[in-house]
Design a protein around this motif. Structure first.
Motif, PDB file in Angstrom:
ATOM      1  N   LEU A   1       0.972  -1.213  -0.548  1.00  0.00           N
ATOM      2  CA  LEU A   1      -0.023   0.209  -0.015  1.00  0.00           C
ATOM      3  C   LEU A   1       0.615   1.036   0.031  1.00  0.00           C
ATOM      4  O   LEU A   1       0.864   2.573  -0.611  1.00  0.00           O
ATOM      5  N   ARG A   2       1.836   0.846   0.864  1.00  0.00           N
ATOM      6  CA  ARG A   2       2.448   2.587   0.478  1.00  0.00           C
ATOM      7  C   ARG A   2       3.178   2.372  -0.925  1.00  0.00           C
ATOM      8  O   ARG A   2       3.705   4.223  -0.979  1.00  0.00           O
ATOM      9  N   PHE A   3       3.715   1.594  -1.240  1.00  0.00           N
ATOM     10  CA  PHE A   3       4.183   1.700  -3.081  1.00  0.00           C
ATOM     11  C   PHE A   3       3.076   2.166  -3.695  1.00  0.00           C
ATOM     12  O   PHE A   3       3.858   3.046  -3.956  1.00  0.00           O
ATOM     13  N   GLU A   4       1.846   1.897  -3.105  1.00  0.00           N
ATOM     14  CA  GLU A   4       0.919   1.912  -4.508  1.00  0.00           C
ATOM     15  C   GLU A   4       0.878   4.209  -4.214  1.00  0.00           C
ATOM     16  O   GLU A   4       0.057   4.910  -5.352  1.00  0.00           O
ATOM     17  N   LEU A   5       0.833   4.309  -2.335  1.00  0.00           N
ATOM     18  CA  LEU A   5       0.767   5.749  -2.379  1.00  0.00           C
ATOM     19  C   LEU A   5       1.887   6.373  -2.218  1.00  0.00           C
ATOM     20  O   LEU A   5       1.101   7.566  -2.156  1.00  0.00           O
ATOM     21  N   ALA A   6       2.524   5.666  -3.232  1.00  0.00           N
ATOM     22  CA  ALA A   6       3.809   7.164  -2.670  1.00  0.00           C
ATOM     23  C   ALA A   6       4.125   7.983  -3.043  1.00  0.00           C
ATOM     24  O   ALA A   6       4.125   9.015  -2.720  1.00  0.00           O
ATOM     25  N   GLN A   7       2.774   8.936  -4.490  1.00  0.00           N
ATOM     26  CA  GLN A   7       3.000   9.356  -5.092  1.00  0.00           C
ATOM     27  C   GLN A   7       1.479  10.508  -4.955  1.00  0.00           C
ATOM     28  O   GLN A   7       1.341  11.551  -6.068  1.00  0.00           O
ATOM     29  N   THR A   8       1.160  10.369  -3.580  1.00  0.00           N
ATOM     30  CA  THR A   8       0.098  10.919  -3.460  1.00  0.00           C
ATOM     31  C   THR A   8       0.108  11.606  -1.688  1.00  0.00           C
ATOM     32  O   THR A   8       1.649  11.352  -1.590  1.00  0.00           O
ATOM     33  N   SER A   9      -1.058  12.052  -0.922  1.00  0.00           N
ATOM     34  CA  SER A   9      -0.331  12.927  -0.242  1.00  0.00           C
ATOM     35  C   SER A   9      -0.585  12.443   1.180  1.00  0.00           C
ATOM     36  O   SER A   9      -0.722  12.591   2.288  1.00  0.00           O
ATOM     37  N   ILE A  10      -0.316  10.722   0.953  1.00  0.00           N
ATOM     38  CA  ILE A  10      -0.412   9.860   1.790  1.00  0.00           C
ATOM     39  C   ILE A  10       0.620   9.010   2.463  1.00  0.00           C
ATOM     40  O   ILE A  10       1.242   8.413   1.042  1.00  0.00           O
ATOM     41  N   SER A  11       0.680   8.906   3.613  1.00  0.00           N
ATOM     42  CA  SER A  11       1.703   8.123   3.818  1.00  0.00           C
ATOM     43  C   SER A  11       1.753   6.388   4.657  1.00  0.00           C
ATOM     44  O   SER A  11       1.165   7.471   5.341  1.00  0.00           O
ATOM     45  N   VAL A  12       1.930   5.359   4.626  1.00  0.00           N
ATOM     46  CA  VAL A  12       2.248   4.549   4.649  1.00  0.00           C
ATOM     47  C   VAL A  12       2.668   4.175   5.909  1.00  0.00           C
ATOM     48  O   VAL A  12       4.162   3.685   5.688  1.00  0.00           O
ATOM     49  N   THR A  13       3.555   3.513   7.223  1.00  0.00           N
ATOM     50  CA  THR A  13       3.859   2.993   7.904  1.00  0.00           C
ATOM     51  C   THR A  13       3.562   1.946   8.833  1.00  0.00           C
ATOM     52  O   THR A  13       2.458   2.025   9.147  1.00  0.00           O
ATOM     53  N   CYS A  14       4.317   0.815   8.920  1.00  0.00           N
ATOM     54  CA  CYS A  14       4.346   0.047   9.563  1.00  0.00           C
ATOM     55  C   CYS A  14       4.904   0.208  11.124  1.00  0.00           C
ATOM     56  O   CYS A  14       6.361   0.452  10.478  1.00  0.00           O
ATOM     57  N   PHE A  15       4.420  -0.401  12.012  1.00  0.00           N
ATOM     58  CA  PHE A  15       4.917  -0.342  13.255  1.00  0.00           C
ATOM     59  C   PHE A  15       4.960  -1.679  14.043  1.00  0.00           C
ATOM     60  O   PHE A  15       4.103  -1.850  14.228  1.00  0.00           O
ATOM     61  N   SER A  16       6.152  -2.532  13.991  1.00  0.00           N
ATOM     62  CA  SER A  16       6.345  -3.898  14.268  1.00  0.00           C
ATOM     63  C   SER A  16       7.458  -3.679  15.876  1.00  0.00           C
ATOM     64  O   SER A  16       8.222  -4.385  16.010  1.00  0.00           O
ATOM     65  N   PRO A  17       6.443  -3.509  17.115  1.00  0.00           N
ATOM     66  CA  PRO A  17       7.402  -3.516  18.264  1.00  0.00           C
ATOM     67  C   PRO A  17       6.679  -4.977  18.961  1.00  0.00           C
ATOM     68  O   PRO A  17       6.367  -5.918  18.560  1.00  0.00           O
TER      69      PRO A  17
END
Length: 262
Positions: free
Chosen positions: A170-186
Protein backbone atom coordinates in the motif's frame (compact mmCIF):
# COMPACT_ATOMS: atom_id res chain seq x y z
CA UNK A 1 0.99 24.10 14.42
CA UNK A 2 0.77 22.23 11.14
CA UNK A 3 -1.93 22.65 8.56
CA UNK A 4 -3.35 19.30 9.66
CA UNK A 5 -3.98 20.47 13.24
CA UNK A 6 -7.75 20.76 12.69
CA UNK A 7 -7.99 17.40 10.95
CA UNK A 8 -8.78 14.39 13.10
CA UNK A 9 -6.83 11.26 13.91
CA UNK A 10 -8.92 8.09 14.01
CA UNK A 11 -7.50 5.43 16.33
CA UNK A 12 -8.88 1.90 16.60
CA UNK A 13 -8.39 -0.06 19.79
CA UNK A 14 -8.06 3.31 21.51
CA UNK A 15 -9.38 2.42 24.96
CA UNK A 16 -6.22 0.75 26.27
CA UNK A 17 -2.62 -0.23 25.59
CA UNK A 18 -0.73 1.23 22.65
CA UNK A 19 -3.87 2.80 21.15
CA UNK A 20 -4.57 4.73 24.34
CA UNK A 21 -0.97 5.92 24.55
CA UNK A 22 -1.05 7.03 20.90
CA UNK A 23 -4.18 9.03 21.70
CA UNK A 24 -2.32 10.89 24.44
CA UNK A 25 0.69 11.51 22.21
CA UNK A 26 -1.41 13.03 19.44
CA UNK A 27 -3.52 15.02 21.90
CA UNK A 28 -0.33 16.54 23.35
CA UNK A 29 0.45 17.77 19.85
CA UNK A 30 -2.95 19.42 19.58
CA UNK A 31 -4.67 16.97 17.24
CA UNK A 32 -8.39 16.27 17.71
CA UNK A 33 -9.25 12.61 17.98
CA UNK A 34 -11.80 10.02 16.93
CA UNK A 35 -11.55 7.11 19.34
CA UNK A 36 -12.92 3.69 18.40
CA UNK A 37 -13.10 0.60 20.62
CA UNK A 38 -15.62 -1.76 22.23
CA UNK A 39 -15.76 -0.34 25.74
CA UNK A 40 -18.03 2.70 25.91
CA UNK A 41 -17.12 3.45 29.53
CA UNK A 42 -13.37 3.33 28.94
CA UNK A 43 -13.66 5.44 25.80
CA UNK A 44 -15.72 8.10 27.56
CA UNK A 45 -13.26 8.27 30.47
CA UNK A 46 -10.38 8.62 28.02
CA UNK A 47 -12.19 11.26 25.97
CA UNK A 48 -13.05 13.31 29.05
CA UNK A 49 -9.46 13.19 30.31
CA UNK A 50 -7.96 14.16 26.95
CA UNK A 51 -10.33 17.09 26.50
CA UNK A 52 -9.68 18.43 30.00
CA UNK A 53 -5.90 18.02 29.85
CA UNK A 54 -5.23 19.16 26.28
CA UNK A 55 -8.30 21.15 25.22
CA UNK A 56 -8.86 19.09 22.09
CA UNK A 57 -12.01 17.48 20.71
CA UNK A 58 -12.12 13.74 21.33
CA UNK A 59 -15.23 11.99 20.01
CA UNK A 60 -15.91 8.32 20.57
CA UNK A 61 -17.56 5.41 18.80
CA UNK A 62 -18.16 2.24 20.79
CA UNK A 63 -18.26 -0.67 18.37
CA UNK A 64 -16.96 -4.23 18.04
CA UNK A 65 -14.85 -3.98 14.91
CA UNK A 66 -14.68 -7.76 14.54
CA UNK A 67 -18.37 -7.90 13.56
CA UNK A 68 -19.38 -7.83 9.91
CA UNK A 69 -20.12 -4.37 8.59
CA UNK A 70 -18.36 -2.57 11.46
CA UNK A 71 -15.91 -0.74 9.19
CA UNK A 72 -18.80 0.65 7.15
CA UNK A 73 -20.40 1.94 10.33
CA UNK A 74 -17.16 3.73 11.18
CA UNK A 75 -16.96 5.50 7.82
CA UNK A 76 -20.67 6.37 8.00
CA UNK A 77 -20.04 7.93 11.41
CA UNK A 78 -17.21 9.99 9.93
CA UNK A 79 -19.20 11.16 6.94
CA UNK A 80 -22.42 11.91 8.81
CA UNK A 81 -20.51 14.19 11.18
CA UNK A 82 -18.30 15.70 8.47
CA UNK A 83 -15.12 14.94 10.40
CA UNK A 84 -12.03 15.79 8.33
CA UNK A 85 -9.53 12.95 8.92
CA UNK A 86 -5.78 13.16 8.31
CA UNK A 87 -4.67 10.11 10.32
CA UNK A 88 -5.81 6.50 10.32
CA UNK A 89 -4.21 4.42 13.08
CA UNK A 90 -5.04 0.74 12.63
CA UNK A 91 -4.19 -0.50 16.10
CA UNK A 92 -7.04 -2.82 17.14
CA UNK A 93 -6.11 -6.49 17.30
CA UNK A 94 -5.66 -9.50 19.56
CA UNK A 95 -3.98 -12.89 19.75
CA UNK A 96 -5.15 -16.44 20.44
CA UNK A 97 -2.60 -18.83 21.92
CA UNK A 98 -2.61 -22.61 21.76
CA UNK A 99 -2.19 -25.49 19.34
CA UNK A 100 -4.18 -24.60 16.24
CA UNK A 101 -6.10 -27.88 16.06
CA UNK A 102 -7.15 -27.58 19.70
CA UNK A 103 -8.18 -23.91 19.59
CA UNK A 104 -11.63 -22.52 18.92
CA UNK A 105 -12.19 -21.97 15.20
CA UNK A 106 -14.53 -19.07 15.93
CA UNK A 107 -11.84 -17.37 18.01
CA UNK A 108 -9.30 -17.82 15.22
CA UNK A 109 -11.67 -16.49 12.55
CA UNK A 110 -12.64 -13.53 14.74
CA UNK A 111 -8.97 -12.69 15.19
CA UNK A 112 -8.40 -12.87 11.44
CA UNK A 113 -11.36 -10.57 10.88
CA UNK A 114 -10.05 -7.93 13.28
CA UNK A 115 -6.33 -8.23 12.61
CA UNK A 116 -6.55 -8.38 8.82
CA UNK A 117 -9.94 -7.70 7.26
CA UNK A 118 -10.68 -4.60 9.30
CA UNK A 119 -7.27 -3.14 8.44
CA UNK A 120 -7.99 -3.68 4.74
CA UNK A 121 -11.58 -2.42 4.97
CA UNK A 122 -10.73 0.75 6.87
CA UNK A 123 -7.73 1.50 4.67
CA UNK A 124 -9.84 1.13 1.53
CA UNK A 125 -12.68 3.23 2.93
CA UNK A 126 -10.42 5.96 4.28
CA UNK A 127 -8.05 6.51 1.35
CA UNK A 128 -10.55 8.83 -0.38
CA UNK A 129 -11.12 10.67 2.92
CA UNK A 130 -7.41 11.02 3.66
CA UNK A 131 -6.74 12.16 0.09
CA UNK A 132 -8.65 15.35 0.81
CA UNK A 133 -5.81 16.49 3.11
CA UNK A 134 -2.57 18.08 1.93
CA UNK A 135 -0.74 15.55 4.08
CA UNK A 136 -2.23 12.41 5.60
CA UNK A 137 -0.99 9.25 7.29
CA UNK A 138 -1.87 5.60 7.74
CA UNK A 139 -0.14 3.95 10.70
CA UNK A 140 -0.53 0.18 10.96
CA UNK A 141 0.48 -1.32 14.30
CA UNK A 142 1.97 -4.71 13.51
CA UNK A 143 4.29 -7.00 15.52
CA UNK A 144 7.70 -8.65 15.39
CA UNK A 145 5.65 -11.86 15.06
CA UNK A 146 5.13 -10.78 11.44
CA UNK A 147 8.69 -11.79 10.60
CA UNK A 148 8.49 -15.48 11.49
CA UNK A 149 6.10 -18.38 11.95
CA UNK A 150 5.22 -18.82 15.62
CA UNK A 151 3.91 -22.26 16.67
CA UNK A 152 1.03 -21.95 19.18
CA UNK A 153 0.47 -18.42 17.84
CA UNK A 154 0.21 -19.73 14.29
CA UNK A 155 -2.75 -17.69 13.09
CA UNK A 156 -1.80 -14.54 15.02
CA UNK A 157 1.71 -14.42 13.50
CA UNK A 158 0.21 -15.12 10.07
CA UNK A 159 -2.22 -12.19 10.45
CA UNK A 160 0.67 -9.90 11.31
CA UNK A 161 2.69 -11.14 8.34
CA UNK A 162 -0.31 -10.19 6.22
CA UNK A 163 -0.42 -6.69 7.73
CA UNK A 164 3.30 -6.21 7.08
CA UNK A 165 3.04 -7.31 3.45
CA UNK A 166 -0.13 -5.30 2.86
CA UNK A 167 1.38 -2.16 4.36
CA UNK A 168 4.52 -2.42 2.24
CA UNK A 169 2.46 -2.74 -0.95
CA UNK A 170 0.00 0.00 0.00
CA UNK A 171 2.85 2.38 0.77
CA UNK A 172 4.30 1.75 -2.70
CA UNK A 173 0.95 2.32 -4.40
CA UNK A 174 0.34 5.58 -2.51
CA UNK A 175 3.90 6.89 -2.83
CA UNK A 176 2.93 9.62 -5.28
CA UNK A 177 -0.07 10.77 -3.23
CA UNK A 178 -0.44 12.87 -0.09
CA UNK A 179 -0.79 9.73 2.07
CA UNK A 180 2.23 8.30 3.87
CA UNK A 181 1.93 4.69 5.08
CA UNK A 182 3.97 3.29 7.98
CA UNK A 183 4.20 -0.18 9.51
CA UNK A 184 5.27 -0.22 13.17
CA UNK A 185 6.19 -3.62 14.64
CA UNK A 186 6.85 -3.77 18.38
CA UNK A 187 7.83 -6.85 20.34
CA UNK A 188 6.42 -7.55 23.82
CA UNK A 189 4.64 -4.49 25.23
CA UNK A 190 3.14 -4.16 28.71
CA UNK A 191 -0.47 -4.01 27.54
CA UNK A 192 -1.96 -7.21 28.98
CA UNK A 193 -1.80 -8.84 25.52
CA UNK A 194 -0.24 -12.05 26.85
CA UNK A 195 -2.91 -12.52 29.50
CA UNK A 196 -5.74 -11.90 27.03
CA UNK A 197 -4.18 -14.39 24.60
CA UNK A 198 -4.03 -17.01 27.34
CA UNK A 199 -0.24 -16.81 27.70
CA UNK A 200 -0.18 -16.41 31.46
CA UNK A 201 3.08 -18.30 31.98
CA UNK A 202 4.82 -16.43 29.17
CA UNK A 203 3.61 -13.08 30.50
CA UNK A 204 5.79 -13.50 33.60
CA UNK A 205 8.89 -14.01 31.47
CA UNK A 206 7.90 -11.23 29.08
CA UNK A 207 7.98 -8.72 31.93
CA UNK A 208 11.79 -8.78 31.65
CA UNK A 209 11.63 -7.67 28.02
CA UNK A 210 8.42 -5.64 27.86
CA UNK A 211 8.50 -2.12 26.52
CA UNK A 212 6.02 0.36 27.99
CA UNK A 213 3.04 1.55 25.91
CA UNK A 214 3.95 5.23 26.31
CA UNK A 215 7.48 4.80 24.95
CA UNK A 216 6.21 2.60 22.12
CA UNK A 217 3.56 5.20 21.23
CA UNK A 218 6.16 7.99 21.09
CA UNK A 219 8.31 5.94 18.75
CA UNK A 220 5.32 5.03 16.59
CA UNK A 221 4.21 8.65 16.22
CA UNK A 222 7.76 9.75 15.45
CA UNK A 223 8.03 7.04 12.78
CA UNK A 224 4.71 8.11 11.28
CA UNK A 225 5.57 11.81 11.10
CA UNK A 226 9.01 10.95 9.72
CA UNK A 227 7.23 8.99 6.98
CA UNK A 228 9.18 5.83 7.74
CA UNK A 229 8.14 2.76 5.83
CA UNK A 230 8.82 0.11 8.46
CA UNK A 231 10.04 0.46 12.04
CA UNK A 232 10.91 -2.14 14.69
CA UNK A 233 11.38 -0.47 18.09
CA UNK A 234 14.00 -1.68 20.53
CA UNK A 235 17.50 -3.05 19.93
CA UNK A 236 16.62 -6.56 21.11
CA UNK A 237 13.65 -6.72 18.75
CA UNK A 238 15.74 -5.51 15.81
CA UNK A 239 18.41 -8.13 16.47
CA UNK A 240 15.74 -10.81 16.79
CA UNK A 241 14.14 -9.92 13.47
CA UNK A 242 17.44 -9.83 11.61
CA UNK A 243 18.49 -13.13 13.17
CA UNK A 244 15.26 -14.65 11.84
CA UNK A 245 16.34 -13.68 8.34
CA UNK A 246 19.68 -15.49 8.43
CA UNK A 247 19.01 -18.49 10.66
CA UNK A 248 17.37 -21.66 9.28
CA UNK A 249 13.59 -21.38 9.50
CA UNK A 250 13.28 -24.75 11.21
CA UNK A 251 15.63 -23.62 13.96
CA UNK A 252 13.78 -20.32 14.44
CA UNK A 253 10.42 -22.07 14.64
CA UNK A 254 11.76 -24.60 17.14
CA UNK A 255 13.09 -21.80 19.32
CA UNK A 256 9.77 -19.93 19.13
CA UNK A 257 7.83 -23.08 19.96
CA UNK A 258 10.04 -23.62 23.00
CA UNK A 259 9.36 -20.10 24.26
CA UNK A 260 5.61 -20.09 23.74
CA UNK A 261 5.09 -23.64 25.01
CA UNK A 262 5.92 -22.48 28.54
Amino acid sequence: MSENTKAYALITGASKGIGKSIAYELAKKGYPLLLVARSAAELKALSDDLQVKYGINAFVLSIDLSTNGAALKVIDWIKSNNYPVAFLVNNAGYGVWGDFSQSSLNDQLGMMQLNMNVVVELSHLFVPVLSQQKQAYILNICSTAAYQAVPTLAVYSATKAFVLSFTRALRFELAQTSISVTCFSPGPVDTGFAERAGLNAFSKMAEKFNMQPDEVAKMAIKAMFSKKSEVIPGFTNIISVYANRILPKGFVEKMAAGIYKI
